[in-house]
Design a protein around this motif. Structure first.
Motif, short mmCIF file in Angstrom:
data_model
loop_
_atom_site.label_atom_id
_atom_site.label_comp_id
_atom_site.label_asym_id
_atom_site.label_seq_id
_atom_site.Cartn_x
_atom_site.Cartn_y
_atom_site.Cartn_z
N TYR A 33 0.83 -1.21 0.00
CA TYR A 33 0.00 0.00 0.00
C TYR A 33 0.87 1.26 0.00
CZ TYR A 33 -3.14 3.69 1.51
OH TYR A 33 -3.82 4.87 1.59
N PHE A 34 1.87 1.31 0.87
CA PHE A 34 2.74 2.48 0.94
C PHE A 34 3.47 2.71 -0.39
CE2 PHE A 34 3.40 1.59 5.76
CZ PHE A 34 2.15 2.13 6.04
N ASP A 35 3.86 1.63 -1.05
CA ASP A 35 4.63 1.75 -2.30
C ASP A 35 3.84 2.44 -3.40
OD1 ASP A 35 6.84 0.61 -1.12
OD2 ASP A 35 6.57 -1.36 -2.06
N GLN A 36 2.52 2.47 -3.31
CA GLN A 36 1.76 3.14 -4.36
C GLN A 36 1.35 4.57 -3.96
OE1 GLN A 36 -2.02 3.52 -4.16
NE2 GLN A 36 -1.64 3.08 -2.01
N LEU A 37 1.73 5.02 -2.77
CA LEU A 37 1.46 6.41 -2.36
C LEU A 37 2.47 7.33 -3.03
CD1 LEU A 37 0.85 6.00 1.50
CD2 LEU A 37 -0.88 6.28 -0.30
N GLU A 38 1.98 8.38 -3.65
CA GLU A 38 2.87 9.28 -4.38
C GLU A 38 3.19 10.56 -3.63
OE1 GLU A 38 1.07 9.88 -8.19
OE2 GLU A 38 1.35 7.79 -8.78
N ASN A 39 2.28 11.00 -2.77
CA ASN A 39 2.46 12.26 -2.06
C ASN A 39 3.28 12.06 -0.79
OD1 ASN A 39 2.27 14.72 -0.80
ND2 ASN A 39 0.04 14.75 -0.67
N LYS A 40 4.55 12.40 -0.87
CA LYS A 40 5.46 12.20 0.26
C LYS A 40 5.21 13.21 1.39
CE LYS A 40 8.06 9.16 -2.02
NZ LYS A 40 8.60 7.89 -1.67
N ALA A 41 4.39 14.22 1.13
CA ALA A 41 4.11 15.24 2.14
C ALA A 41 2.94 14.86 3.04
CB ALA A 41 3.82 16.58 1.46
N LEU A 42 2.32 13.70 2.82
CA LEU A 42 1.20 13.28 3.64
C LEU A 42 1.56 13.33 5.12
CD1 LEU A 42 -0.09 10.11 1.73
CD2 LEU A 42 -1.27 12.31 1.92
N ARG A 43 0.61 13.79 5.91
CA ARG A 43 0.78 13.79 7.37
C ARG A 43 0.16 12.48 7.86
NH1 ARG A 43 1.66 17.70 11.48
NH2 ARG A 43 0.25 17.42 13.24
N ILE A 44 1.00 11.59 8.36
CA ILE A 44 0.61 10.21 8.66
C ILE A 44 0.72 9.95 10.16
CG2 ILE A 44 1.15 7.78 8.23
CD1 ILE A 44 2.38 8.70 5.53
N ALA A 52 6.94 -0.03 15.40
CA ALA A 52 6.76 0.91 14.28
C ALA A 52 7.63 0.64 13.06
CB ALA A 52 6.93 2.35 14.77
N TYR A 53 7.68 -0.61 12.62
CA TYR A 53 8.42 -0.93 11.40
C TYR A 53 7.81 -0.20 10.20
CZ TYR A 53 9.90 -4.50 14.64
OH TYR A 53 10.36 -5.15 15.76
N GLU A 54 6.50 0.06 10.27
CA GLU A 54 5.82 0.77 9.19
C GLU A 54 6.36 2.20 9.09
OE1 GLU A 54 3.87 -2.46 10.97
OE2 GLU A 54 4.14 -0.53 11.92
N ALA A 55 6.53 2.84 10.24
CA ALA A 55 7.06 4.21 10.25
C ALA A 55 8.50 4.25 9.75
CB ALA A 55 6.99 4.77 11.66
N GLU A 56 9.27 3.27 10.14
CA GLU A 56 10.66 3.21 9.68
C GLU A 56 10.70 3.10 8.16
OE1 GLU A 56 14.72 0.61 10.57
OE2 GLU A 56 12.82 0.00 11.46
N TYR A 57 9.86 2.24 7.60
CA TYR A 57 9.81 2.06 6.14
C TYR A 57 9.37 3.36 5.46
CZ TYR A 57 8.74 0.11 1.58
OH TYR A 57 8.70 -0.13 0.23
N LEU A 58 8.32 3.97 5.97
CA LEU A 58 7.85 5.23 5.38
C LEU A 58 8.93 6.30 5.44
CD1 LEU A 58 4.26 5.25 6.91
CD2 LEU A 58 4.76 5.33 4.45
N TYR A 59 9.53 6.46 6.59
CA TYR A 59 10.53 7.50 6.79
C TYR A 59 11.73 7.29 5.86
CZ TYR A 59 13.35 10.91 9.32
OH TYR A 59 14.12 12.00 9.66
N GLN A 60 12.17 6.06 5.74
CA GLN A 60 13.31 5.76 4.87
C GLN A 60 12.96 5.92 3.39
OE1 GLN A 60 14.42 1.85 6.26
NE2 GLN A 60 15.71 2.69 7.88
N ASN A 61 11.67 5.99 3.09
CA ASN A 61 11.23 6.16 1.71
C ASN A 61 10.70 7.57 1.44
OD1 ASN A 61 11.38 3.50 0.02
ND2 ASN A 61 10.90 2.91 2.11
N GLY A 62 11.12 8.53 2.26
CA GLY A 62 10.87 9.93 1.96
C GLY A 62 9.64 10.55 2.58
N PHE A 63 8.89 9.80 3.38
CA PHE A 63 7.73 10.36 4.08
C PHE A 63 8.22 10.92 5.41
CE2 PHE A 63 6.02 7.26 1.17
CZ PHE A 63 4.84 7.83 0.71
N LYS A 64 8.32 12.23 5.50
CA LYS A 64 8.93 12.86 6.68
C LYS A 64 7.91 13.33 7.71
CE LYS A 64 12.97 12.12 5.00
NZ LYS A 64 13.67 10.92 5.44
#
Length: 195
Positions: A33-44, A52-64
């Motif tokens: 699901y995360f891999d198809q998200l395009e907007n890296k500025a999303l507030r998650i 929080a392995y999900e957060a680690e993955y998101l953060y390492q993939n540009g979701f700040k």
């Protein structure tokens, strides 16, 4: 005796490594699901984030703009050690039900099933209240019952639908096709948009 699933209870579970829900990495349905998200500025927001392995993955993939909330300090400390450059102000040591703010996406991964089932209607209401217009709740819910007393607490899609229908439109609410092997056939992948 009624168990109080408070911060001390969860902290003890982490201290004793009694964390059977912890898979040690992001699970396939959320990764896909995360891999198809395009907007890296999303507030998650990831409530009851655990390790929080999900957060680690998101953060390492540009979701700040990822925010973690847990009322046990242990998992937040574990995460801060594992991902030392993650902004400390985005690690929220508090009760989800007392949280304020607005988010584009709330990620559900084993938090709902850890709550006392009596809190499920309030979870749906609170999640909706934290989402911006058009915001989404995405993640996994167990679609099974458990033999042992919870947590985790199971349930089924018909029950869950009753909690979420007042607040959300259902974009996806189906059995996950890509669950990790131990959970295959027992998870619903949900994608709900706040009304």
């Amino acid at each position: 005796m009624k168990q109080d699933f408070n911060a001390d209870y969860w902290q003890q579970r982490y201290t004793q490594h009694n964390t059977g829900w912890d898979t040690g990495s992001i699970t396939t349905p959320l990764k896909d699901y995360f891999d198809q998200l395009e907007n890296k500025a999303l507030r998650i927001l990831i409530p009851g984030c655990g390790n929080a392995y999900e957060a680690e993955y998101l953060y390492q993939n540009g979701f700040k703009n990822v925010f973690l909330v847990d009322f046990a300090p242990g998992p937040l400390q574990n995460f801060a050690q594992r991902v030392p450059d993650f902004p400390v102000e985005q690690l929220l040591h508090q009760d989800f039900f007392e949280l304020e703010g607005e988010y584009d996406l709330i990620v559900e991964q084993t938090f709902f099933c850890a709550l006392n089932p009596a809190l499920r209607p309030e979870y749906a209401r609170k999640a909706a209240s934290l989402l911006k217009p058009g915001g989404k709740l995405a993640g996994l819910l167990f679609n099974t019952t458990f033999q042992k007393p919870g947590p985790p607490f199971g349930g089924n899609r018909e029950e869950y639908r009753l909690y979420f229908e007042p607040y959300f439109n259902f974009l996806h609410f189906e059995l996950a096709y890509n669950s990790i092997p131990p959970r295959q056939g027992n998870e619903l992948f949900i994608l709900l948009e706040v009304k």
